[in-house]
Scaffold this motif. Structure first.
Motif, mmCIF file in Angstrom:
data_model
loop_
_atom_site.group_PDB
_atom_site.id
_atom_site.type_symbol
_atom_site.label_atom_id
_atom_site.label_comp_id
_atom_site.label_asym_id
_atom_site.label_seq_id
_atom_site.Cartn_x
_atom_site.Cartn_y
_atom_site.Cartn_z
ATOM 1 N N LEU A 48 3.677 9.891 2.086
ATOM 2 C CA LEU A 48 2.431 9.136 2.050
ATOM 3 C C LEU A 48 1.276 10.081 1.775
ATOM 4 C CD1 LEU A 48 2.619 6.669 5.095
ATOM 5 C CD2 LEU A 48 3.163 6.203 2.709
ATOM 6 N N ALA B 82 -6.508 2.850 -3.578
ATOM 7 C CA ALA B 82 -5.132 2.783 -4.066
ATOM 8 C C ALA B 82 -5.070 2.164 -5.456
ATOM 9 C CB ALA B 82 -4.276 1.987 -3.087
ATOM 10 N N ILE C 153 0.827 -1.212 0.000
ATOM 11 C CA ILE C 153 0.000 0.000 0.000
ATOM 12 C C ILE C 153 0.856 1.254 0.000
ATOM 13 C CG2 ILE C 153 -1.618 1.353 1.390
ATOM 14 C CD1 ILE C 153 -2.952 -1.218 2.222
ATOM 15 N N CYS C 154 1.925 1.260 0.792
ATOM 16 C CA CYS C 154 2.757 2.460 0.937
ATOM 17 C C CYS C 154 3.802 2.584 -0.166
ATOM 18 C CB CYS C 154 3.439 2.468 2.306
ATOM 19 S SG CYS C 154 2.257 2.585 3.677
ATOM 20 N N GLU D 270 -4.718 9.059 2.263
ATOM 21 C CA GLU D 270 -5.358 7.748 2.263
ATOM 22 C C GLU D 270 -4.392 6.661 2.725
ATOM 23 O OE1 GLU D 270 -7.541 10.405 -0.429
ATOM 24 O OE2 GLU D 270 -5.428 9.852 -0.258
ATOM 25 N N HIS D 271 -3.151 6.737 2.257
ATOM 26 C CA HIS D 271 -2.173 5.721 2.644
ATOM 27 C C HIS D 271 -1.787 5.858 4.111
ATOM 28 C CE1 HIS D 271 -0.828 5.231 -1.820
ATOM 29 N NE2 HIS D 271 -2.004 4.704 -1.570
ATOM 30 N N SER D 272 -1.786 7.079 4.626
ATOM 31 C CA SER D 272 -1.514 7.282 6.054
ATOM 32 C C SER D 272 -2.604 6.642 6.902
ATOM 33 C CB SER D 272 -1.415 8.782 6.364
ATOM 34 O OG SER D 272 -0.304 9.368 5.725
#
Length: 396
Positions: free
Chosen positions: A141, A201, A42-43, A144-146
């Motif tokens: 990030l 994502a 994801i990150c 959303e990714h955070s």
């Protein structure tokens, strides 16, 4: 550099909480390995780790991109931010006063540039470590990714709590069913949110020029969907108190392939080779049969990979006049003849008391098989290890 003793009340609470989870020195849990793999994907970084930090050391209990190890707490980047737990995102650690002189940044241990972490907090509010992602290149990030990293850190805490409570349940099946009901219910909402983050994502414009990342996200999204279905089905199963399982046609090879997808991170880390010959359609409950196969294959990987060996596993299924016989063979140490009945009892792990796991996987398998009117047992495998066999009857 020598470790220091407990100096604060927060340290003491953290040490006690970590001891309750009995993580240190144990092989990485398959569920935790899956979560760090998901965090990495994801990150958009190659490395991710779950750090557990006590009064003296940082213990890496699951990782992707490198081999987990232990370091002095004073060298840990995550120990610095754990004093004030919260999401931390650092695009370039060299420009952050907290990390500029840290050996993980200066090159003494590593050359970390991008760093992000979210605390792993117990239900009692004790921060025992972090879920951390990092890279040797600078980065950042999105919002959303955070949020996804925060959610995954929460899931780490849920897995650890599930493991602790399961270990302490004892031998009461009634307690276990009530616990399954509560846990299935509690996991539903964060899992739904996680699926949403994965979908966001996967649909982002950046994925157009990153086909490898897009494929990884698609696999992660598929795994999350399967997990959501399993949680929903288990919730229904627990709600009616373990009623008679469904009996519908089930493509067993499809079930095995789905299980291998879910266990991909653990299989890759162990270097496991899995051969599947299970082209049969059995009759049973698809959710419970998937749980059965996942426990058996996961056990085979876990025990055969001890000592750094690359395990070989074979999953086969054959039809006979009265039903089907399914076997999972491995080339591990095997199970002593005197332990082959006892390991199917709740909280039993055979004569090797130091073996990894909680001693609940095979008892779960036994309950699933018995609920289908079948039998389960262990023999010597032609591969040199254990051969766990399951016989499922045809008809009702």
């Amino acid at each position: 550099m020598g470790g220091t003793s407990v100096t604060t009340a927060a340290d003491a609470a953290r040490v006690n909480a970590i001891a309750d989870y009995a993580l240190i020195g144990e092989p990485p849990l398959l569920d935790l390995q899956g979560l760090v793999q998901l965090a990495s994907t994801i990150c958009g970084v190659s490395t991710a780790v779950i750090n557990i930090i006590d009064d003296r050391f940082q213990h890496q209990v699951a990782s992707v991109g490198f081999t987990p190890a232990t370091c002095e707490r004073e060298d840990s980047m995550c120990a610095v931010v754990l004093e004030h737990p919260g999401l931390v995102v650092v695009p370039d650690a060299r420009e952050d006063d907290r990390f500029a002189l840290n050996p993980f940044v200066t090159g003494e241990i590593a050359q970390v540039r991008f760093y992000a972490s979210s605390p792993v907090v117990t239900p009692a509010g004790v921060a025992i470590g972090t879920l951390c992602v990092f890279d040797e290149d600078t980065g950042d990030l999105t919002a959303e990714h955070s949020r996804a990293l925060d959610l995954l850190a929460h899931q780490v805490a849920e897995v650890l709590e599930l493991r602790r409570l399961t270990r302490e349940l004892g031998e009461s099946n009634q307690q276990l069913e009530r616990f399954a009901l509560q846990v299935s219910h509690d996991l539903r909402n964060p899992l739904t949110a996680l699926s949403g983050f994965l979908e966001l994502a996967a649909d982002s414009p950046e994925m157009v020029n990153a086909p490898h990342a897009a494929r990884s996200l698609a696999r992660a999204e598929s795994a999350a969907d399967r997990m959501s279905m399993m949680v929903s089905d288990l919730l229904d199963y627990a709600r009616v108190g373990g009623a008679k399982p469904r009996r519908v046609p089930v493509d067993l090879e499809q079930v095995v392939r789905a299980v291998l997808e879910d266990l991909d991170a653990a299989l890759t880390q162990a270097g496991a080779r899995v051969v599947v010959d299970a082209s049969v359609e059995v009759t049973g409950d698809p959710t419970l049969l998937r749980a059965l196969v996942q426990n058996l294959v996961g056990n085979a990987v876990k025990f055969s990979a001890e000592g750094g060996r690359a395990p070989r596993i074979e999953v086969t299924a054959r039809m006979f006049a009265g039903g089907w016989r399914i076997t999972v063979d491995d080339d591990g140490p095997g199970v002593p003849l005197t332990d082959r009945d006892r390991v199917f009892e709740l909280m039993e792990r055979g004569s090797d008391a130091g073996a990894p796991g909680l001693g609940i996987g095979l008892s779960t398998c036994n309950r699933i098989v018995e609920s289908h009117g079948g039998r389960i047992g262990i023999e010597d495998s032609v591969l040199g290890g254990a051969s766990v066999w399951v016989v499922l009857p045809a008809g009702d």
